[in-house]
Design a protein around this motif. Structure first.
Motif, PDB file in Angstrom:
ATOM      1  N   SER A  49       0.865  -1.184   0.000  1.00 48.56           N
ATOM      2  CA  SER A  49       0.000   0.000   0.000  1.00 48.56           C
ATOM      3  C   SER A  49       0.894   1.224   0.000  1.00 48.56           C
ATOM      4  N   ILE A  50       0.901   1.952  -1.107  1.00 46.14           N
ATOM      5  CA  ILE A  50       1.900   3.007  -1.275  1.00 46.14           C
ATOM      6  C   ILE A  50       1.238   4.379  -1.420  1.00 46.14           C
ATOM      7  N   GLY A  51       2.025   5.387  -1.074  1.00 47.15           N
ATOM      8  CA  GLY A  51       1.558   6.760  -1.136  1.00 47.15           C
ATOM      9  C   GLY A  51       2.030   7.464  -2.389  1.00 47.15           C
ATOM     10  N   SER A  52       1.997   8.784  -2.355  1.00 44.99           N
ATOM     11  CA  SER A  52       2.345   9.587  -3.527  1.00 44.99           C
ATOM     12  C   SER A  52       3.815   9.465  -3.900  1.00 44.99           C
ATOM     13  N   ASP A  53       4.655   9.026  -2.936  1.00 41.47           N
ATOM     14  CA  ASP A  53       6.089   8.864  -3.203  1.00 41.47           C
ATOM     15  C   ASP A  53       6.423   7.459  -3.692  1.00 41.47           C
ATOM     16  N   PHE A  54       5.386   6.628  -3.950  1.00 43.00           N
ATOM     17  CA  PHE A  54       5.549   5.248  -4.413  1.00 43.00           C
ATOM     18  C   PHE A  54       6.283   4.370  -3.391  1.00 43.00           C
ATOM     19  N   LYS A  55       6.148   4.698  -2.122  1.00 41.58           N
ATOM     20  CA  LYS A  55       6.719   3.923  -1.028  1.00 41.58           C
ATOM     21  C   LYS A  55       5.631   3.619  -0.008  1.00 41.58           C
ATOM     22  N   ILE A  56       5.814   2.523   0.747  1.00 44.45           N
ATOM     23  CA  ILE A  56       4.894   2.247   1.838  1.00 44.45           C
ATOM     24  C   ILE A  56       5.192   3.223   2.984  1.00 44.45           C
ATOM     25  N   PRO A  57       4.157   3.762   3.665  1.00 45.69           N
ATOM     26  CA  PRO A  57       4.393   4.720   4.731  1.00 45.69           C
ATOM     27  C   PRO A  57       5.006   4.096   5.981  1.00 45.69           C
ATOM     28  N   ILE A 123      -2.749   6.542   1.491  1.00 47.58           N
ATOM     29  CA  ILE A 123      -2.534   5.460   0.526  1.00 47.58           C
ATOM     30  C   ILE A 123      -3.215   5.822  -0.784  1.00 47.58           C
ATOM     31  N   GLU A 124      -2.436   5.816  -1.885  1.00 54.09           N
ATOM     32  CA  GLU A 124      -2.986   6.144  -3.200  1.00 54.09           C
ATOM     33  C   GLU A 124      -3.258   4.906  -4.048  1.00 54.09           C
ATOM     34  N   GLN A 125      -2.477   3.848  -3.816  1.00 55.77           N
ATOM     35  CA  GLN A 125      -2.695   2.630  -4.584  1.00 55.77           C
ATOM     36  C   GLN A 125      -2.196   1.418  -3.809  1.00 55.77           C
ATOM     37  N   ILE A 126      -2.779   0.270  -4.145  1.00 54.12           N
ATOM     38  CA  ILE A 126      -2.427  -0.991  -3.497  1.00 54.12           C
ATOM     39  C   ILE A 126      -1.981  -1.947  -4.588  1.00 54.12           C
ATOM     40  N   ILE A 127      -0.706  -2.334  -4.549  1.00 55.70           N
ATOM     41  CA  ILE A 127      -0.127  -3.221  -5.552  1.00 55.70           C
ATOM     42  C   ILE A 127      -0.251  -4.665  -5.063  1.00 55.70           C
ATOM     43  N   ILE A 128      -0.932  -5.513  -5.836  1.00 56.51           N
ATOM     44  CA  ILE A 128      -1.102  -6.923  -5.484  1.00 56.51           C
ATOM     45  C   ILE A 128      -0.059  -7.738  -6.238  1.00 56.51           C
ATOM     46  N   CYS A 129       0.734  -8.499  -5.505  1.00 56.36           N
ATOM     47  CA  CYS A 129       1.875  -9.206  -6.095  1.00 56.36           C
ATOM     48  C   CYS A 129       1.817 -10.704  -5.794  1.00 56.36           C
ATOM     49  N   CYS A 130       2.499 -11.455  -6.635  1.00 55.08           N
ATOM     50  CA  CYS A 130       2.640 -12.896  -6.435  1.00 55.08           C
ATOM     51  C   CYS A 130       4.108 -13.257  -6.671  1.00 55.08           C
TER      52      CYS A 130
END
Length: 217
Positions: A49-57, A123-130
């Motif tokens: 779950s990342i913010g505007s800086d493309f990092k998790i808070p 949180i701006e976006q949530i990246i789902i990974c496998c």
């Protein structure tokens, strides 16, 4: 409501397809192309779950099987006696590790739940990974897992389900041909104003989970 099948790069408005949508289940499945006597496949689902800086808070916003904390048994979303990882805003309940990729017909190998109404404003976006679990993190400490990649996995998919009624909203089947890649950013949930959309990404990487950790932390 009928489910929509997405292709790589497609974007889909969850809010338009299911007005009032709150809790979604993210289900993922796969069929390892096992060889008799070969190394054990263990695929893991995670979310950043990342913010505007493309990092998790904070570390809490990296949701994966190794982040399990006590006290997060939430209603009927959690199997009795089992615990799942969760974010500090209470929005994401992560997957329980399924080490062998076997499932009954109609069941997902792993799933997580996201309450879109609880996602923190930061949180701006949530990246789902496998990712493929490899030595020395695999259960059997088998060095042969170092040679595993998504080229040896069949029928890998992600789907989003409206948890309130169990209806599947969308599905994305991974169709790319892979060689040595062992991590895939499957898709992302992202905000558009007050609405949520999903993008089918299918972006592969090498270096398994650590590569994604290095990107987003």
């Amino acid at each position: 409501m009928s489910s929509f099948n997405l292709n790589k790069g497609d974007r889909f408005s969850l809010s338009k397809a299911a007005p009032g949508l709150t809790v979604v289940k993210i289900g993922m499945g796969w069929n390892p192309n096992d060889q008799q006597g070969g190394p054990e496949f263990d695929l893991d689902v995670s979310a950043f779950s990342i913010g505007s800086d493309f990092k998790i808070p904070s570390d809490s916003y990296f949701t994966f099987y190794g982040q399990i904390r006590m006290g997060n048994k939430i209603e009927d979303k959690i199997e009795k006696g089992l615990f799942r990882p969760f974010t500090e805003d209470g929005a994401i309940i992560g997957a329980i590790d399924d080490p062998d990729g076997t499932r009954s017909d109609g069941d997902d190998d792993e799933d997580m739940f996201i309450d879109l109404s609880k996602v923190s404003d930061k949180i701006e976006q949530i990246i789902i990974c496998c990712t493929i679990c490899k030595y020395p993190h695999d259960n059997k400490k088998d060095r042969r897992t170092l040679d595993l990649d998504f080229g040896k996995v069949n029928d890998c998919y992600i789907r989003i389900v409206d948890e309130s009624n169990g209806s599947e909203i969308l599905r994305y089947d991974l169709k790319d041909q892979y060689t040595n890649e062992d991590a895939v950013e499957f898709g992302r949930l992202f905000r558009v104003g007050n609405s949520w959309e999903f993008e089918a990404m299918g972006r592969p990487h090498t270096g398994s989970l650590q590569t994604l950790v290095d990107m987003y932390t």
